[in-house]
Design an enzyme around this catalytic site. Structure first.
Site, PDB file in Angstrom:
ATOM      1  N   HIS A 110       0.843  -1.194   0.000  1.00 49.22           N
ATOM      2  CA  HIS A 110       0.000   0.000   0.000  1.00 49.22           C
ATOM      3  C   HIS A 110       0.878   1.243   0.000  1.00 49.22           C
ATOM      4  O   HIS A 110       1.959   1.267   0.601  1.00 49.22           O
ATOM      5  CB  HIS A 110      -0.919  -0.004   1.218  1.00 49.22           C
ATOM      6  CG  HIS A 110      -2.016   1.009   1.135  1.00 49.22           C
ATOM      7  ND1 HIS A 110      -1.813   2.345   1.431  1.00 49.22           N
ATOM      8  CD2 HIS A 110      -3.317   0.902   0.772  1.00 49.22           C
ATOM      9  CE1 HIS A 110      -2.948   3.006   1.258  1.00 49.22           C
ATOM     10  NE2 HIS A 110      -3.874   2.147   0.852  1.00 49.22           N
TER      11      HIS A 110
ATOM     12  N   GLU B 227      -3.642   1.998  -7.462  1.00 50.40           N
ATOM     13  CA  GLU B 227      -4.079   3.109  -6.629  1.00 50.40           C
ATOM     14  C   GLU B 227      -3.154   4.306  -6.874  1.00 50.40           C
ATOM     15  O   GLU B 227      -2.088   4.406  -6.262  1.00 50.40           O
ATOM     16  CB  GLU B 227      -4.023   2.706  -5.152  1.00 50.40           C
ATOM     17  CG  GLU B 227      -4.457   3.799  -4.204  1.00 50.40           C
ATOM     18  CD  GLU B 227      -4.241   3.395  -2.750  1.00 50.40           C
ATOM     19  OE1 GLU B 227      -5.168   3.579  -1.954  1.00 50.40           O
ATOM     20  OE2 GLU B 227      -3.141   2.913  -2.424  1.00 50.40           O
TER      21      GLU B 227
END
Length: 203
Positions: free
Chosen positions: A124, A194
């Protein structure tokens, strides 16, 4: 072919080249996947229970064509797993790159597997930024988690300055290549794109 289609075609070809045609086809042919990351929220078990109840009561959860996965904080994982039923799957938000041992504060994929947690996020952008995790370390986490039977939600994404410098595909290909260098199979891998510059914005 319009400009958007041309860019998209270039990006997909670059992605296929990085992954290898067989791996790209495996990823592209899967069931529609929706993942929700709770990050460091909520504060209480009561609030977590309320959110999980809302998911269970949602008619959208009945759709068999969509796989829904919720990544809760580690302290809520077991509770979320007990409430999930057939409505959704539960994911960890991160994991360590090794098994059991003297690793204070770490969550081992062995533990997740024993709990019946079938997914974990790795890579992430917040882990890359705040914990300075490298592409190589993230890929090793991915490899070890998969060795314990866990499907990895592997994140990739570019920063604003990288986007503005027209380096988006260079960044994505570098991050993907790190995963590809470590993994033996893409069967237990979900690719999550992302763009870091878009988080919390309307861009």
């Amino acid at each position: 072919m319009n400009a958007f289609q041309n860019v998209r075609k270039h990006n997909m070809l670059a992605l296929a080249s990085t992954l290898g045609r067989k791996s790209y086809s495996a990823l592209a042919s899967r069931k529609f996947f929706v993942g929700g990351n709770w990050k460091c929220n909520p504060q209480s078990l009561k609030e977590a229970t309320s959110l999980l109840n809302s998911l269970n009561e949602s008619k959208a959860m009945a759709a068999t064509s969509t796989e829904v996965v919720v990544a809760t904080p580690h302290v809520f994982l077991e509770h979320a797993k007990s409430m999930a039923g057939n409505s959704f799957e539960v994911s960890a938000q991160d994991c360590s790159l090794q098994g059991l041992g003297a690793f204070t504060g770490e969550i081992s994929p062995n533990m997740l597997s024993e709990m019946g947690v079938r997914y974990t996020i790795v890579g992430h952008s917040e882990r890359r930024t705040y914990q300075k995790e490298s592409d190589e370390l993230i890929a090793k986490k991915c490899k070890y988690a998969q060795s314990q039977g866990i499907t990895v939600i592997g994140c990739i994404g570019e920063l604003l300055e990288e986007r503005e410098a027209n380096k988006t595909m260079d960044v994505l290909e570098r991050q993907l290549q790190a995963y590809a260098n470590e993994m033996e199979s893409w069967d237990k891998f979900v690719l999550a794109y992302e763009p870091v510059w878009a988080i919390g914005t309307v861009s």
